[in-house]
Design a protein around this motif. Structure first.
Motif, PDB file in Angstrom:
ATOM      1  N   ALA A 179       0.848  -1.203   0.000  1.00 62.27           N
ATOM      2  CA  ALA A 179       0.000   0.000   0.000  1.00 62.27           C
ATOM      3  C   ALA A 179       0.884   1.254   0.000  1.00 62.27           C
ATOM      4  CB  ALA A 179      -0.922   0.000   1.219  1.00 62.27           C
ATOM      5  N   TRP A 180       1.893   1.260   0.861  1.00 60.36           N
ATOM      6  CA  TRP A 180       2.821   2.401   0.948  1.00 60.36           C
ATOM      7  C   TRP A 180       3.560   2.594  -0.376  1.00 60.36           C
ATOM      8  CZ3 TRP A 180       8.227   2.740   0.871  1.00 60.36           C
ATOM      9  CH2 TRP A 180       8.761   3.953   1.314  1.00 60.36           C
ATOM     10  N   GLU A 181       3.966   1.490  -1.014  1.00 55.31           N
ATOM     11  CA  GLU A 181       4.663   1.583  -2.300  1.00 55.31           C
ATOM     12  C   GLU A 181       3.769   2.213  -3.368  1.00 55.31           C
ATOM     13  OE1 GLU A 181       7.870  -2.078  -2.143  1.00 55.31           O
ATOM     14  OE2 GLU A 181       5.827  -2.522  -2.780  1.00 55.31           O
ATOM     15  N   ILE A 182       2.477   1.892  -3.354  1.00 56.16           N
ATOM     16  CA  ILE A 182       1.560   2.520  -4.312  1.00 56.16           C
ATOM     17  C   ILE A 182       1.503   4.020  -4.054  1.00 56.16           C
ATOM     18  CG2 ILE A 182      -0.887   2.762  -4.957  1.00 56.16           C
ATOM     19  CD1 ILE A 182      -1.057  -0.342  -4.622  1.00 56.16           C
ATOM     20  N   CYS A 183       1.311   4.415  -2.810  1.00 57.02           N
ATOM     21  CA  CYS A 183       1.155   5.837  -2.469  1.00 57.02           C
ATOM     22  C   CYS A 183       2.428   6.649  -2.708  1.00 57.02           C
ATOM     23  CB  CYS A 183       0.712   5.991  -1.020  1.00 57.02           C
ATOM     24  SG  CYS A 183      -0.949   5.350  -0.720  1.00 57.02           S
ATOM     25  N   THR A 184       3.577   5.983  -2.695  1.00 57.41           N
ATOM     26  CA  THR A 184       4.841   6.693  -2.925  1.00 57.41           C
ATOM     27  C   THR A 184       5.325   6.553  -4.369  1.00 57.41           C
ATOM     28  OG1 THR A 184       6.120   4.794  -2.115  1.00 57.41           O
ATOM     29  CG2 THR A 184       5.583   6.529  -0.503  1.00 57.41           C
ATOM     30  N   GLY A 185       4.459   6.002  -5.237  1.00 59.47           N
ATOM     31  CA  GLY A 185       4.761   5.926  -6.659  1.00 59.47           C
ATOM     32  C   GLY A 185       5.695   4.807  -7.073  1.00 59.47           C
ATOM     33  N   PRO A 204      -0.607   8.874  -7.660  1.00 63.37           N
ATOM     34  CA  PRO A 204      -0.650   8.503  -6.240  1.00 63.37           C
ATOM     35  C   PRO A 204      -0.191   9.636  -5.326  1.00 63.37           C
ATOM     36  CG  PRO A 204       1.364   7.702  -7.210  1.00 63.37           C
ATOM     37  CD  PRO A 204       0.574   8.324  -8.333  1.00 63.37           C
ATOM     38  N   ALA A 205      -0.581   9.517  -4.062  1.00 62.19           N
ATOM     39  CA  ALA A 205      -0.122  10.454  -3.036  1.00 62.19           C
ATOM     40  C   ALA A 205      -0.244   9.779  -1.672  1.00 62.19           C
ATOM     41  CB  ALA A 205      -0.936  11.742  -3.070  1.00 62.19           C
TER      42      ALA A 205
END
Length: 164
Positions: A18-24, A99-100
């Protein structure tokens, strides 16, 4: 602040993915199922700790306190633009763009698939959706650098986004 849109959905994903998605760093979310969902999607971390050890190994800059604060929370958002079968992954890749990562996680319980507030948790989830929407409206998030997104899109053998 305005009320969150009726079309807003969330998806629960195990961390650190999830964190990897939000950080691009992860432009695709792999699932065994296809989806017709498109649009702004809140990224919710599941409560599972199954892969949290990957944080310490691959992302030593992310503290254990930060990791714990993301558990069972909406941590950011992305826009789902497509779903394509990926033979090499034997799964559907749900395309996550723009993403953000929120400045502060928004605690709430999750659900399956692309979900909206529902069931016994509807009131709590509605409050969390509104808090997340307010954070989006107030721009209380950090977007990844376009170079990070472009590099990761190439790593996943994707066409570079014109949205950068």
């Amino acid at each position: 602040m305005s009320e969150y849109p009726e079309t807003l959905r969330a998806i629960s994903i195990i961390n650190p993915f999830a964190w990897e998605i939000c950080t691009g760093q992860k432009p695709l979310e792999f699932r065994s199922w296809d989806t017709q969902h498109r649009g702004l999607t809140l990224i919710h971390t599941s409560s599972s700790r199954k892969f949290e050890g990957d944080f310490t190994e691959f992302y030593p800059e992310v503290s254990k306190t930060t990791i714990a604060s993301m558990r069972g929370a909406i941590i950011g958002f992305a826009t789902v633009t497509d779903s394509v079968w990926r033979e090499e992954d034997n799964a559907f890749g749900h395309r996550m763009m723009l993403p953000a990562l929120f400045s502060k996680p928004v605690l709430c319980s999750g659900a399956l698939n692309y979900w909206k507030p529902q069931g016994k948790q509807q009131e709590q989830q509605s409050i969390a959706f509104q808090a997340a929407w307010n954070a989006i409206q107030a721009e209380e998030f950090e977007k990844p650098h376009p170079d990070v997104i472009a590099s990761c899109e190439l790593d996943y053998d994707l066409e570079l986004s014109e949205l950068l």
